[in-house]
Design an enzyme around this catalytic site. Sequence first.
Site, PDB file in Angstrom:
ATOM      1  N   LYS B 106       1.096  -1.274  -0.006  1.00  0.00           N
ATOM      2  CA  LYS B 106       0.009  -0.368   0.062  1.00  0.00           C
ATOM      3  C   LYS B 106       0.961   1.669  -0.368  1.00  0.00           C
ATOM      4  O   LYS B 106       1.591   1.279   1.079  1.00  0.00           O
ATOM      5  CB  LYS B 106      -0.711  -0.221   0.821  1.00  0.00           C
ATOM      6  CG  LYS B 106      -1.821   1.381   1.506  1.00  0.00           C
ATOM      7  CD  LYS B 106      -2.075   0.885   2.567  1.00  0.00           C
ATOM      8  CE  LYS B 106      -2.337   2.942   3.400  1.00  0.00           C
ATOM      9  NZ  LYS B 106      -2.982   2.876   4.145  1.00  0.00           N
ATOM     10  N   GLY B 167      -8.100   9.312   9.792  1.00  0.00           N
ATOM     11  CA  GLY B 167      -8.146   9.284  11.245  1.00  0.00           C
ATOM     12  C   GLY B 167      -9.061  10.353  12.102  1.00  0.00           C
ATOM     13  O   GLY B 167      -9.344  10.196  12.786  1.00  0.00           O
ATOM     14  N   ALA B 193      -9.476   5.202   4.152  1.00  0.00           N
ATOM     15  CA  ALA B 193      -9.454   6.695   4.871  1.00  0.00           C
ATOM     16  C   ALA B 193     -10.822   7.730   5.540  1.00  0.00           C
ATOM     17  O   ALA B 193     -11.290   7.760   3.899  1.00  0.00           O
ATOM     18  CB  ALA B 193      -8.045   8.017   5.278  1.00  0.00           C
ATOM     19  N   GLY B 194     -10.806   7.807   6.753  1.00  0.00           N
ATOM     20  CA  GLY B 194     -12.002   8.786   6.980  1.00  0.00           C
ATOM     21  C   GLY B 194     -13.359   8.047   7.249  1.00  0.00           C
ATOM     22  O   GLY B 194     -13.909   8.969   8.181  1.00  0.00           O
ATOM     23  N   ASN B 215      -8.403   1.708   9.548  1.00  0.00           N
ATOM     24  CA  ASN B 215      -8.122   1.585  11.379  1.00  0.00           C
ATOM     25  C   ASN B 215      -8.658   1.994  12.375  1.00  0.00           C
ATOM     26  O   ASN B 215      -9.677   1.532  12.383  1.00  0.00           O
ATOM     27  CB  ASN B 215      -6.694   1.699  10.848  1.00  0.00           C
ATOM     28  CG  ASN B 215      -5.232   1.208  11.727  1.00  0.00           C
ATOM     29  OD1 ASN B 215      -4.448   1.238  11.912  1.00  0.00           O
ATOM     30  ND2 ASN B 215      -5.935   0.827  13.197  1.00  0.00           N
TER      31      ASN B 215
END
Lengths: 66, 265
Positions: B106, B167, B193-194, B215
């Site tokens: 990635k 995040g 993301a987000g 994550n």
Amino acid sequence: MQIQLNGESRRLDGDSTLAQLIETLGLAGRRVAIEVNEEIVPRSQHAQTQLAEGDRVEIVHAIGGG
Amino acid sequence: MTQLKQDTPLTVAGRRFASRLLVGTGKYRDFDETAAAIEASGADVVTFAVRRSNLGQNPDEPNLLDVISPERYTLLPNTAGCYTAKDAVRTCRLARELLDGHNLVKLEVLGDEKTLYPNVTETLAAAETLVADGFDVMVYTSDDPIVAKELERRGCCAVMPLGSLIGSGNGLLNPATLALILEHAEVPVLVDAGIGTASDAALAMEMGCDGVLMNSAIAHARQPVLMAGAMRKAVEAGREAFLAERMPRRADASPSSPFAGRING
């Protein structure tokens, strides 16, 4: 002999191979990857790789991240 | 009538995955929680970061790769924390050595610490070098359809636009641009993301994304293992809703019960 190990100066007593350095650090058999002077040194070549004065050695491992 | 949509497994660079949820390994309390959350998420692909080993301190401490076994999961090393193409390429080469030649990575090259927004020029340069060096590159990028296409042209095997800042948990802030990326992409598109909660993941999948990578949404939930299960279901539900193709919207009501036979008729 002085090398840069993970960004810090480190003094080694006499000649050392990469494999010997890993042993000294207690990392033998651990899952790490190593660069010397920004070139990957494959695991299979650690024993034959002689370190030289001023070498920049990076030892990395996997950590949590996203 | 166009054909009904049929599901096929997520396929990235020839690798097939049962789950369309990809997860990170950061921000957990400890490795036990990491392992439990990943198990509950049902993910096949698990991403991790590469960092300098702690020298001289507890060389016997457990290693992430003891918890997230390369035999069980497809590991996806990432270049988080890299701000130049050069650092990202070095990190990928170290990761390939770490994983005995595994070449799926990635790529993310960041612009600044405040936004962690992708630096697109460095990302494009790194993608080109990595593809030439034999890597299969899943690339984190902005939600710009032109950039997504340029990354695809450089040989990236998946394009992963942000839903919102890394995040931040702000969900999909610009579904319209995401829709444009989806319309033109010929490689899998994953939102990376987000994502903040299950409905964000479901929405991305309903729109036709091929997968979602997250994550913080799991790790920073008050109960990460419970949220991991919620995300698994949300991704599955969103995917099925996409395949089922939603009903048309209409301005007026349409009763679900028949008009005829009412007792007041």
